[in-house]
Write an enzyme that holds these catalytic residues in place. Structure first.
Site, PDB file in Angstrom:
ATOM      1  N   ASP A  13       0.466  -1.105   0.555  1.00  0.00           N
ATOM      2  CA  ASP A  13      -0.065   0.321   0.010  1.00  0.00           C
ATOM      3  C   ASP A  13       1.178   1.063   0.031  1.00  0.00           C
ATOM      4  O   ASP A  13       2.112   1.240   0.403  1.00  0.00           O
ATOM      5  CB  ASP A  13      -0.958  -0.105   0.946  1.00  0.00           C
ATOM      6  CG  ASP A  13      -1.428   1.075   1.104  1.00  0.00           C
ATOM      7  OD1 ASP A  13      -2.491   1.389   0.423  1.00  0.00           O
ATOM      8  OD2 ASP A  13      -1.832   2.291   2.820  1.00  0.00           O
ATOM      9  N   ASP A  15      -0.376   5.080   0.850  1.00  0.00           N
ATOM     10  CA  ASP A  15      -0.707   6.004   2.018  1.00  0.00           C
ATOM     11  C   ASP A  15      -1.008   5.572   3.561  1.00  0.00           C
ATOM     12  O   ASP A  15      -1.384   4.512   3.320  1.00  0.00           O
ATOM     13  CB  ASP A  15      -1.741   7.289   2.135  1.00  0.00           C
ATOM     14  CG  ASP A  15      -2.005   7.480   0.714  1.00  0.00           C
ATOM     15  OD1 ASP A  15      -0.728   8.388   0.329  1.00  0.00           O
ATOM     16  OD2 ASP A  15      -3.230   8.002   0.245  1.00  0.00           O
ATOM     17  N   ASP A 178      -1.959  -1.152   5.649  1.00  0.00           N
ATOM     18  CA  ASP A 178      -2.071  -0.247   6.985  1.00  0.00           C
ATOM     19  C   ASP A 178      -2.993  -0.037   7.748  1.00  0.00           C
ATOM     20  O   ASP A 178      -3.476  -0.009   8.792  1.00  0.00           O
ATOM     21  CB  ASP A 178      -1.101   1.497   7.612  1.00  0.00           C
ATOM     22  CG  ASP A 178      -1.727   2.376   5.812  1.00  0.00           C
ATOM     23  OD1 ASP A 178      -2.257   3.039   6.941  1.00  0.00           O
ATOM     24  OD2 ASP A 178      -1.637   1.741   5.078  1.00  0.00           O
TER      25      ASP A 178
END
Length: 229
Positions: A13, A15, A178
């Site tokens: 991922d 961001d 995240d």
């Protein structure tokens, strides 16, 4: 610390995983809201609204809630999204920065010949510039944005596409993220999943999504996927 054996490909991922981008996202969202005469929004609010792509971020900002108002005017939503894109582009992503250990860890995997990809829900138009700006663009063999395919995370489509393209078994791929979208996408693709505790996950602990391994620091990834293993 637990280790994965036989990993041949790592998907990341962006961001909240590689890049702390919330200051720029919050700034653009706030400017879009104020341009429409709506109340200002804070970094703290935007941190709990990101992860599902720009359309949903803006819908949440207009609704001032994680739950988008079902009565939201589609024309207003479109206008707000266009304003957001303009302000985000104009801001030049100057406040975004890589998390500690990201560049060194990616460089080590790249040097060891481990192919890596970006799988983000961020609009793809913004991704190449961000990777170049932080000098990590050369590390990735594929860059998949939130509008590259009709489906975005938590749908596993992008991960399945990578497996097919690179001739990988699910057990040879690792997804690192995240938020619960990353974990759910990885689980749906039946690949291994690492969850990072420091990113943006709607204010919830990443452990609640039950990734295979939870890490507090990006550099700990080097202990989980050993180079040359």
């Amino acid at each position: 610390m637990a280790q994965f054996e036989g990993i041949r490909f790592i998907a990341f991922d962006l961001d909240g995983t590689l890049l702390d981008s919330v200051p720029d996202l919050a700034d653009a969202t706030d400017k879009a809201m104020q341009a429409l005469g709506r109340p200002a929004v804070t970094v703290e609010q935007v941190t709990t609204w990101i992860g599902n792509g720009a359309d949903i971020l803006i819908g949440r900002a207009l609704s001032r809630s994680q739950e988008i108002d079902p009565g939201l005017d589609p024309a207003l939503h479109r206008e707000a999204r266009q304003l957001f894109d303009r302000f985000y582009e104009e801001g030049g992503h100057q406040q975004s920065k890589l998390y500690p250990g990201v560049k060194e860890t990616l460089a080590a995997y790249h040097q060891a010949g481990v192919p890596m990809a970006i799988v983000t829900n961020k609009p793809s138009q913004f991704v190449p510039h961000l990777l170049e700006q932080h000098d990590i663009a050369d590390y990735f063999v594929d860059v998949i944005g939130g509008d590259t395919f009709p489906q975005k995370k938590p749908d596993p489509f992008a991960l399945h596409w990578l497996m097919e393209k690179h001739q990988l078994a699910a057990s040879e791929m690792l997804m690192v993220g995240d938020s619960r979208n990353d974990i759910l996408a990885g689980k749906a693709a039946t690949c291994y999943v690492v969850g990072l505790t420091y990113g943006y996950n709607y204010g919830q602990p990443i452990s609640a999504s039950d990734p295979d391994i939870v890490l507090d620091h990006f550099s700990q990834l080097a202990e989980v996927v050993k180079l040359g293993s």
